[in-house]
Structure formats: C-alpha cells, structure tokens
Enzyme design. Structure first.
Site, short mmCIF file in Angstrom:
data_model
loop_
_atom_site.label_atom_id
_atom_site.label_comp_id
_atom_site.label_asym_id
_atom_site.label_seq_id
_atom_site.Cartn_x
_atom_site.Cartn_y
_atom_site.Cartn_z
N PRO A 119 50.06 29.96 18.68
CA PRO A 119 50.88 29.25 17.69
C PRO A 119 50.02 28.66 16.59
CG PRO A 119 51.48 28.63 19.94
CD PRO A 119 50.19 29.39 20.02
N ARG A 120 50.58 28.56 15.40
CA ARG A 120 49.84 28.06 14.24
C ARG A 120 49.49 26.58 14.40
NH1 ARG A 120 46.71 29.54 9.87
NH2 ARG A 120 46.98 28.08 8.15
N GLU B 149 42.42 26.47 4.38
CA GLU B 149 41.58 26.14 3.24
C GLU B 149 40.20 25.65 3.68
OE1 GLU B 149 45.86 25.79 2.21
OE2 GLU B 149 44.61 24.92 3.78
N MET C 257 41.65 25.18 19.57
CA MET C 257 41.44 25.28 18.13
C MET C 257 40.07 25.88 17.84
SD MET C 257 44.21 24.09 16.79
CE MET C 257 43.71 23.84 15.08
N GLY C 258 39.98 26.59 16.71
CA GLY C 258 38.70 27.07 16.23
C GLY C 258 38.22 28.37 16.85
N GLU C 259 39.08 29.07 17.58
CA GLU C 259 38.65 30.28 18.27
C GLU C 259 39.30 31.55 17.74
OE1 GLU C 259 37.21 29.68 22.57
OE2 GLU C 259 39.31 29.06 22.57
N ASN D 284 46.26 34.57 7.09
CA ASN D 284 45.10 35.38 6.72
C ASN D 284 44.97 36.66 7.55
OD1 ASN D 284 42.66 36.32 5.85
ND2 ASN D 284 41.48 34.53 6.44
N GLU E 131 41.04 38.46 8.36
CA GLU E 131 40.21 38.29 9.56
C GLU E 131 40.31 39.46 10.52
OE1 GLU E 131 41.11 34.42 11.08
OE2 GLU E 131 39.82 33.40 9.63
#
Length: 432
Positions: A274-275, A60, A315-317, A341, A344
C-alpha cells in the site's frame, strides 16, 4: 490578490488544524511537531551557506536525494535544510540523508504559507537558495524568498493539463506568483510550455528530462534484491508479482486479478505494498477476509509455500522489491490519483502494468507503452489477462522488461543538467 489569499488561508486555519488532528487518528505523527508548521524553529548559529530543498512527501524526497548527495559531495562546507509536508517524507529524509550529511542536515516540516509562519522561519534559518522538487507552488513562500533575495528554482517540474487549467482560472495571481521563480527546470517540453502559457518568461524555463530516470542501482542494491528474490521464490521457484503503491479502491481489483491468476499459476506470490502506512492494517484485513494466506514483511520471515500474499508493511524498501520481482503493477493508476513512479521497475528490467489514470507520469507512460515495456489495463480481468500472458511466456515477459530498461537508460542524464542549473543560480556561494 495575495492579500485576499491570506485572508482566506487564515480563515481556513481552524479547518486545516482540525484535518491535521483528524489524520493523526490513524497516523499519530501528524499531531507532532506542530510548532514547525507554524514556523517556530531554533535559530541557526552557523554562517555556512544553507541550501534549502523542499520535497512534499516520499516521491519527491526520493527524487531529491541524489540531487542533495551529489551537491553535498562537491561542496562539503554547505549546510542543508530539507523540508517536507508529511511524516512519511520526513522519515525518508532522516533515514536516507542523516547518515550522509550528519550535522550538516537540518530537517523541519514546511511552515504554513502565511507571513506570520514564514517570516520567523526564514529569519531563524537564513537560507541562501530554495530548490522546490516537482510542483509545490506557494505564493507567500515565493514572495518572501524574492523579498529576501533568496534564489528559487523549481526542479523536475511537471504541470499536468488539469493543473494548468486550474492555475489559468486566476491569471493575474498565477503570473505574479510565477514571476518570483528564478528558474523552472521542467521534465518535458509540454510541461515547460504550460508554464510559459501561464506567464512565466520563456528564458526562465527549460526542459531537461525526468531526474527519476537517473536511478543509482548499485551492486549493493542488486545483491539485496537478489537475496530477496531467493527468499521469496523458495525451492519451488515461484514467480513474483509486485503490486506497488496501491490506493484505496485498487487493492480489491488487485486481489480479484490475483485470484483469477491462481487458477493457472497456483504458486504465484503477490507482494502487495500500500502507498500509505496508515492503510497497512486495513489492507491486511482485506486480504484475510478474502481468504488469502498473508505474511507481513514486518514479521521478518520469508513467505512459506503456503503464504499467498506478502504484505509490504515497511518503508524504504520498494526499490529493492522491484528488483526481486518478475512483473509489477504500479498504483495510483486505477483510481484518479495520476499514477506513481513506473520508472523504478523499468530500470530493473521489470515489465509494468498500470491503470488508465497516469497524468502525473503521462510522458513517461507513453514512452514505456510505445516501447512495449508497459501495458495499460482498466480492470481486474484485463490485468489478469496481461499478467497471465507473461506468466505463460517467459521470453515475452523478459522482452517487455528489456524494452522498459532501454527506455530508462536512454532517458537518463536529467540529473546532471539539473545540477548545472542549481549551481548557476548560486555563483557567490560556490567559493564559500
């Protein structure tokens, strides 16, 4: 009914706090900033308009970032309050928005949905409008915003058939809660219709499409993805399979499929992400126990020809990872989570394989499937079979990726419509 809800919520608070403490065993951040969850935040001194955006977690938050950045550019006098419910969502807010908004950004965890938590929070911060991203409906939150004349808008809203049935079991309670929403901007007609059937007045809801289609893949991001692809492929020109946002129970299936693929594509590199960060260590151990050679993204080195799996433990990649891959699996779909998602990879022109559990992205999944840009696979054997076909036939794989890209391009534009609806609810603030 709301009185009963409050009684039950208060009775459950010891269990809620215990669960928070328990989650803190693997992710210590959950044990921090408890005061914010109880509504205790510093008083805001500025009199500037404050637009409040609530985004539960990472997904989100990523959807909210372009909304915030575009409005922030239009109205530089506004301040922004962004709340999340998870540490990973909090981290994304800080990393993505702090450099853009600087001192205009206020960020806290969302208080628990009780009067004694929400009242001091609202008194201290005095927001002028609330935008909730996707479907995070809290009865007291909406009630107290209505009581304080704070317009509320539910953005990029989705409502699955299962969730609608759950809300429908308490019709009076649901109707009274929905009555406090000023506007629902739903993703698709089916989502909008479910809100109307639950009691939301039809004039307050519209379908505008999914704002996640409005991805901004700029030249900088393209360059970063190309650099990653060069590192990962190496001189051997390895093919790259990205398995993204996996949940417990999916990694084993992915590794079984990967082992099958290695029989005919021995140089294939699996990038496994992994999520949830608290699973990084356990997934790394699982890969090693299965006999695979693993390199971790956090080690800062490119995979060698001997490395079979690159574990995405940062994270964030993920968005640039999709751009560096030849084909993708999107997780949360082999277990009953509802999928994550798949827009992407589609935006990058990367063909997608997903499991059958896709109720969170049902319309998007159908669009991609109908266009030939995505395939549904139910187990390791069927995943390996489909990916094997793409590995043997570059033309077929690239055609599937192009089909996915066309779907992403043709369904863009929802962001502009959402921004118009947000602005329409705050005419008095636009001139401040």
């Amino acid at each position: 009914m709301r009185v009963l809800y409050n009684v039950i919520f208060r009775a459950a608070m010891p269990l809620i706090l215990l669960r928070l403490w328990w989650r803190g065993r693997s992710q210590p951040e959950y044990r921090l900033r408890l005061a914010e969850r109880l509504g205790k935040v510093p008083k805001r001194l500025s009199s500037a308009p404050l637009l409040w955006v609530h985004s539960v977690s990472v997904g989100e938050t990523l959807a909210a970032i372009p909304v915030i950045t575009q409005l922030a550019a239009r109205y530089p006098q506004w301040q922004w309050l962004v709340t999340t419910s998870t540490p990973t969502g909090s981290e994304r807010v800080t990393e993505a928005l702090r450099p853009i908004l600087g001192g205009r950004l206020l960020h806290y965890y969302l208080p628990y949905d009780l009067p004694e938590c929400l009242t001091p929070f609202l008194q201290a911060l005095r927001p002028n409008m609330l935008v909730i991203v996707e479907t995070e409906l809290w009865p007291n939150l909406l009630h107290f915003c209505r009581k304080r004349n704070i317009p509320t808008l539910l953005a990029n809203a989705r409502l699955s058939e299962k969730s609608a049935r759950g809300y429908g079991k308490f019709p009076r309670f649901t109707q009274s809660m929905l009555a406090n929403l000023d506007k629902v901007v739903a993703q698709y007609d089916v989502d909008a219709q479910r809100f109307v059937e639950l009691g939301l007045p039809a004039p307050r809801v519209l379908a505008s499409g999914n704002i996640k289609f409005d991805l901004d893949i700029g030249l900088g991001l393209v360059s970063e993805a190309q650099a990653l692809a060069h590192q990962w492929r190496g001189p051997e020109e390895r093919k790259v399979w990205l398995a993204a946002s996996t949940h417990a129970g999916e990694d084993e299936i992915i590794l079984d499929a990967y082992r099958a693929l290695l029989k005919t594509s021995e140089n294939l590199l699996l990038v496994l992400v992994p999520r949830h960060p608290q699973r990084f260590e356990s997934v790394a151990r699982l890969c090693q126990e299965r006999g695979f050679q693993v390199v971790r993204r956090s080690e800062g080195r490119a995979p060698s020809v001997c490395d079979q799996i690159l574990l995405g433990d940062t994270m964030g990649e993920l968005l640039r990872f999709f751009g560096a891959s030849d084909m993708a699996f999107v997780g949360g779909s082999l277990v009953p989570v509802g999928g994550h998602n798949m827009i992407e990879p589609a935006a990058w022109g990367v063909p997608v394989v997903c499991g059958p559990f896709l109720h969170n992205f049902s319309t998007v999944a159908q669009l991609l499937k109908d266009a030939g840009g995505m395939v549904i696979a139910e187990d390791a054997a069927s995943i390996a079979e489909q990916l094997g076909l793409w590995l043997k036939n570059d033309r077929q794989r690239m055609a599937a990726g192009q089909n996915a890209r066309v779907v992403a391009q043709e369904n863009s534009g929802a962001l502009r419509r959402l921004l118009d609806e947000i602005e329409s609810l705050m005419p008095d603030l636009k001139d401040q």
